[in-house]
Design a protein around this motif. Structure first.
Motif, PDB file in Angstrom:
ATOM      1  N   GLU A 106      24.410  30.500  38.813  1.00 53.06           N
ATOM      2  CA  GLU A 106      23.990  30.273  40.204  1.00 53.06           C
ATOM      3  C   GLU A 106      23.794  28.779  40.462  1.00 53.06           C
ATOM      4  O   GLU A 106      24.163  28.267  41.517  1.00 53.06           O
ATOM      5  CB  GLU A 106      22.683  31.018  40.522  1.00 53.06           C
ATOM      6  CG  GLU A 106      22.803  32.531  40.599  1.00 53.06           C
ATOM      7  CD  GLU A 106      22.929  33.204  39.242  1.00 53.06           C
ATOM      8  OE1 GLU A 106      22.690  32.529  38.213  1.00 53.06           O
ATOM      9  OE2 GLU A 106      23.291  34.395  39.200  1.00 53.06           O
ATOM     10  N   ALA A 109      27.191  27.116  40.654  1.00 52.62           N
ATOM     11  CA  ALA A 109      27.853  27.422  41.933  1.00 52.62           C
ATOM     12  C   ALA A 109      27.293  26.531  43.034  1.00 52.62           C
ATOM     13  O   ALA A 109      28.041  25.959  43.829  1.00 52.62           O
ATOM     14  CB  ALA A 109      27.675  28.896  42.284  1.00 52.62           C
ATOM     15  N   LEU A 131      31.245  32.313  42.443  1.00 56.75           N
ATOM     16  CA  LEU A 131      30.217  32.793  41.513  1.00 56.75           C
ATOM     17  C   LEU A 131      30.832  33.746  40.482  1.00 56.75           C
ATOM     18  O   LEU A 131      30.535  33.657  39.285  1.00 56.75           O
ATOM     19  CB  LEU A 131      29.080  33.474  42.275  1.00 56.75           C
ATOM     20  CG  LEU A 131      27.879  33.886  41.421  1.00 56.75           C
ATOM     21  CD1 LEU A 131      27.260  32.682  40.699  1.00 56.75           C
ATOM     22  CD2 LEU A 131      26.810  34.573  42.269  1.00 56.75           C
ATOM     23  N   GLU A 135      30.867  33.121  36.430  1.00 53.80           N
ATOM     24  CA  GLU A 135      30.273  34.082  35.480  1.00 53.80           C
ATOM     25  C   GLU A 135      31.308  34.518  34.440  1.00 53.80           C
ATOM     26  O   GLU A 135      31.010  34.570  33.243  1.00 53.80           O
ATOM     27  CB  GLU A 135      29.733  35.303  36.239  1.00 53.80           C
ATOM     28  CG  GLU A 135      28.433  34.987  36.964  1.00 53.80           C
ATOM     29  CD  GLU A 135      28.002  36.084  37.940  1.00 53.80           C
ATOM     30  OE1 GLU A 135      26.857  36.039  38.384  1.00 53.80           O
ATOM     31  OE2 GLU A 135      28.834  36.959  38.279  1.00 53.80           O
TER      32      GLU A 135
END
Ligand code: S3P
Length: 171
Positions: A106, A109, A131, A135
């Motif tokens: 997060e 991002a 995102l 990940e």
């Protein structure tokens, strides 16, 4: 004369900002490997991806890492993918001290959203696509990053705090 310090970590982890500060604190020179490649090739990273594909870019990146082998008293920021191709991570571990700047997806991002266009792997993605990409890629890359000699969780830390922690860990 001291061995080089290689900074590794995902795009947006702050390698350049942190690297410049660390170099200053140690009185070392700072090199950004992507800029080194751009200068040598007289083209931007995006242009190099377009011209040679990712595979061609990874070859240039490997050559650039090898060309740092003689450097002493340098902090070298590497591109986010650099440790994850060929035996680059082992080479960097053999040449000097590797430091992984670790950050949550997060947070990455949030930092990447404003300047995505010059990063070919994420250009044009929506926030949710970004995102998901981070990940997925981070999970794939973590085993390489975690081979670093020093891992610093820089979530919530200023670059100055991170420098203090690293200087302490380096002794
Ligand atoms: C890449 C990261 C970039 C750059 C290229 C590919 C990657 O460097 O080398 O766009 O594969 O993660 P930064 O981590 O400095 O953005």
């Amino acid at each position: 004369m001291k061995q080089p310090i290689y900074l590794i970590g995902f795009m947006g982890s702050g390698k350049t900002t942190f690297g410049k500060l660390l170099a200053k604190a140690l009185n070392y020179e700072f090199i950004d490997l992507d800029h080194f490649i751009e200068k040598e090739q007289q083209a931007t990273i995006s242009e190099l991806f377009e011209k040679y594909g990712e595979e061609g870019f990874r070859d240039l990146e490997k050559k650039a890492i090898k060309s740092t082998s003689h450097l002493r008293n340098h902090v070298i920021a590497t591109g986010g993918g650099a440790p994850c191709f060929f035996d680059n991570m082992d080479i960097m571990n053999g040449l000097g001290t590797t430091i992984y700047l670790k950050l949550e997806p997060e947070a990455l991002a949030g930092r990447l959203l404003p300047g995505m266009s010059h990063r070919p792997l994420i250009a044009g993605k929506s926030p949710s696509e970004l995102l998901f990409f981070i990940e997925t890629k981070l999970a794939e890359r973590a085993p390489f990053y975690e081979k670093a000699k020093l891992i610093v969780d820089s979530s919530g830390l200023t670059p100055e705090d991170t420098v203090r922690i690293v200087l302490k860990a380096l002794g």
